[in-house]
Motif scaffolding. Structure first.
Motif, PDB file in Angstrom:
ATOM      1  N   MET A 181       3.073  81.228 -13.366  1.00 17.98           N
ATOM      2  CA  MET A 181       2.045  81.190 -12.127  1.00 17.98           C
ATOM      3  C   MET A 181       0.862  80.729 -12.761  1.00 17.98           C
ATOM      4  O   MET A 181       0.288  81.179 -13.669  1.00 17.98           O
ATOM      5  N   ASP A 182       0.176  80.019 -11.683  1.00 16.94           N
ATOM      6  CA  ASP A 182      -0.974  79.653 -11.993  1.00 16.94           C
ATOM      7  C   ASP A 182      -2.159  80.817 -11.583  1.00 16.94           C
ATOM      8  O   ASP A 182      -2.529  80.795 -10.510  1.00 16.94           O
ATOM      9  N   TRP A 183      -2.586  81.488 -12.439  1.00 18.91           N
ATOM     10  CA  TRP A 183      -3.477  82.603 -12.237  1.00 18.91           C
ATOM     11  C   TRP A 183      -4.662  82.110 -11.565  1.00 18.91           C
ATOM     12  O   TRP A 183      -5.203  83.059 -10.630  1.00 18.91           O
ATOM     13  N   LYS A 184      -5.266  81.095 -12.121  1.00 19.00           N
ATOM     14  CA  LYS A 184      -6.525  80.659 -11.706  1.00 19.00           C
ATOM     15  C   LYS A 184      -6.428  80.296 -10.033  1.00 19.00           C
ATOM     16  O   LYS A 184      -7.382  80.697  -9.400  1.00 19.00           O
ATOM     17  N   ARG A 237      -7.363  81.494  -4.274  1.00 21.45           N
ATOM     18  CA  ARG A 237      -6.639  81.618  -2.849  1.00 21.45           C
ATOM     19  C   ARG A 237      -6.802  83.112  -2.448  1.00 21.45           C
ATOM     20  O   ARG A 237      -7.353  83.078  -1.247  1.00 21.45           O
ATOM     21  N   ALA A 238      -6.935  84.170  -3.205  1.00 24.49           N
ATOM     22  CA  ALA A 238      -7.172  85.287  -2.610  1.00 24.49           C
ATOM     23  C   ALA A 238      -8.852  85.564  -2.171  1.00 24.49           C
ATOM     24  O   ALA A 238      -8.960  86.192  -1.260  1.00 24.49           O
TER      25      ALA A 238
END
Length: 90
Positions: A70-73, A78-79
């Motif tokens: 998963m691309d946390w950045k 997005r959030a």
């Protein structure tokens, strides 16, 4: 109804307390009353007489599974964009 209270305190401490009270534009009596009110203020109690560490350990543990790779950045941005109404810009 207010009552008088006589206390004995070290002279050098009293001078510091008076200076502090004056700097805060308050009286020594106000400071003493506020201090005693915080001492006798009821504190929330924990269940079954537990201390804080025991209580924290008794809370249910949740198992969160995160997808691999998963691309946390990207998810963070997005959030934030969704929160501020800019998701159409991504």
């Amino acid at each position: 109804m207010k009552k008088k209270l006589n206390i004995t305190i070290e002279e050098n401490l009293l001078e510091k307390i008076k200076a502090y009270a004056e700097s805060k534009d308050r009286s020594v009596s106000d400071l003493v009353q506020e201090h005693f009110e915080t001492l006798i203020k009821p504190r929330p109690s924990l269940p079954n007489g537990m201390n804080l560490v025991e209580y924290m350990k008794s809370l249910p543990k949740s198992k969160i599974e995160f997808p691999e790779g998963m691309d946390w950045k990207e998810e963070y941005y997005r959030a934030k964009a969704k929160k501020w109404g800019y998701e159409d810009l991504l």
